[in-house]
Scaffold this active site. Structure first.
Site, PDB file in Angstrom:
ATOM      1  N   LYS A   1       6.042  12.031  -3.104  1.00 51.59           N
ATOM      2  CA  LYS A   1       6.486  10.795  -3.778  1.00 51.59           C
ATOM      3  C   LYS A   1       7.590  11.189  -4.761  1.00 51.59           C
ATOM      4  O   LYS A   1       7.352  11.372  -5.959  1.00 51.59           O
ATOM      5  CB  LYS A   1       5.279  10.163  -4.473  1.00 51.59           C
ATOM      6  CG  LYS A   1       5.401   8.671  -4.661  1.00 51.59           C
ATOM      7  CD  LYS A   1       4.072   8.071  -5.047  1.00 51.59           C
ATOM      8  CE  LYS A   1       4.236   6.730  -5.716  1.00 51.59           C
ATOM      9  NZ  LYS A   1       4.941   5.703  -4.981  1.00 51.59           N
TER      10      LYS A   1
HETATM   11  N1  PMP Z   1       4.262   4.019   0.981  1.00 50.22           N
HETATM   12  C1  PMP Z   1       5.175   4.113  -0.006  1.00 50.22           C
HETATM   13  C2  PMP Z   1       6.596   4.445   0.342  1.00 50.22           C
HETATM   14  C3  PMP Z   1       4.799   3.877  -1.336  1.00 50.22           C
HETATM   15  O1  PMP Z   1       5.694   3.951  -2.316  1.00 50.22           O
HETATM   16  C4  PMP Z   1       3.451   3.546  -1.619  1.00 50.22           C
HETATM   17  C5  PMP Z   1       3.045   3.264  -3.047  1.00 50.22           C
HETATM   18  N2  PMP Z   1       2.648   4.442  -3.697  1.00 50.22           N
HETATM   19  C6  PMP Z   1       2.539   3.473  -0.567  1.00 50.22           C
HETATM   20  C7  PMP Z   1       2.980   3.718   0.720  1.00 50.22           C
HETATM   21  C8  PMP Z   1       1.096   3.190  -0.824  1.00 50.22           C
HETATM   22  O2  PMP Z   1       0.501   4.317  -1.402  1.00 50.22           O
HETATM   23  P1  PMP Z   1      -0.744   4.185  -2.392  1.00 50.22           P
HETATM   24  O3  PMP Z   1      -1.761   3.380  -1.689  1.00 50.22           O
HETATM   25  O4  PMP Z   1      -1.179   5.583  -2.618  1.00 50.22           O
HETATM   26  O5  PMP Z   1      -0.237   3.535  -3.622  1.00 50.22           O
END
Ligand code: PMP
Length: 306
Positions: free
Chosen positions: A159
């Protein structure tokens, strides 16, 4: 979405007043996007505020930092305590936590010095991510002409701040075209994910979501939903999806920390569920809300109470 300031921001072990939490404009993280972050939600429960899957988020922050060769300098345990103390200080009953690992200013160039990582954690109130209308009636998605970052370009499982220009290009284009969000594909035409949320389709009772190898961020909400769905007796497949499979799905929904679980009303103007969400989506949304608000036993140990 407008930011609502709170009292403090945690920076490298100290609590700093919100307005004074500043970095130098020449930090390489701003110029080259070399930084990693997390988004975490805290919910009100009968026992006071609780953070949902805090450890997993902070572990993913460490994993993202590893991909980008930065040492956050604080263990998952230390960051856990920092997040909890920040929530106590800000007095938030519920809200969003944003840990960020970035580089200190001091050198310039595309190959930044990586031994200068800094960490900040902010918290603020954050309501519905895609809006109440999308939550109730479902969101309208458009397949984006922007491909999702691929494993040979910018690693999708980390991320990273810079990686989000990819999501932002797609989301801005979708909103300007009158949609709620973008659905991004892989170079091979498989469904990857929305700009900041994972995707699920339901057909004949079977739930399918793209595998990690289709350029997704392995979402923690995605993992939560897979677990809850299996607990409820559903078959869940991590399997590639084409856009047309979404066009003909009985139900489809997005998952993410900010978005939570949002029904998909249409993809490229093909209605998926009509108005509102179908029975599987409803059941999962209910189970999710029960878990995050501590209304259910917490067999997986997902809540950290303040
Ligand atoms: N994909 C992307 C590109 C994201 O930014 C997020 C948000 N964090 C998610 C999926 C969902 O991830 P999570 O459930 O861990 O927030």
């Amino acid at each position: 979405m407008k930011l609502t300031p709170t009292s403090d921001i945690w920076m490298d072990g100290k609590f700093i007043p919100w307005d004074q939490a500043q970095v130098h404009v020449l930090t390489p993280s701003l110029h080259y996007g070399w930084g990693v972050y997390e988004g975490i939600r805290a919910y009100p429960t009968e026992r006071g505020p609780a953070v949902f899957r805090l450890r997993e988020h902070l572990q993913r922050l460490h994993d993202s930092a590893r991909v980008y060769m930065m040492d956050p300098g604080h263990s998952v345990d230390e960051l856990t305590e920092a997040c909890l103390e920040l929530l106590r200080r800000t007095g938030l009953e519920s809200g969003y936590l944003r840990p960020l690992v970035y580089l200190e200013y001091g050198t310039m160039g595309v190959a930044p010095r990586l031994d200068s990582a800094r960490v900040a954690i902010a918290a603020w109130p954050w309501g519905s991510y895609l809006g109440e209308k999308a939550e109730q009636e479902g969101c309208r998605l458009m397949v984006s002409s922007w491909q999702r970052n691929g494993v040979h370009a910018v690693p999708p499982l980390a991320k990273a701040t810079g990686a989000y220009v990819n999501s932002a290009l797609a989301k801005v284009a979708a909103i300007r075209a009158g949609y709620d969000d973008a659905l991004m594909l892989t170079p091979g035409g498989h469904v990857a994910e929305a700009s900041a949320a994972n995707v699920f389709a339901v057909r004949d009772g079977v739930i399918t979501t793209p595998p990690v190898s289709d350029n997704i961020l392995p979402g923690i909400t995605r993992d939560t939903v897979i677990t809850l769905a299996r607990d409820l007796g559903h078959e869940v497949r991590e399997q590639s999806l084409t856009r047309s499979e979404l066009y003909v799905a009985d139900e489809a929904f997005l998952t993410g920390t900010a978005a939570e679980i949002v029904p998909i009303a249409s993809v490229d103007d093909r209605p998926v569920t009509g108005a509102g969400s179908g029975p599987v989506t409803q059941r999962l949304r209910q189970a999710f809300q029960d878990v995050v608000h501590g209304r259910d036993a917490d067999p997986h140990g997902w809540l950290t109470h303040l």
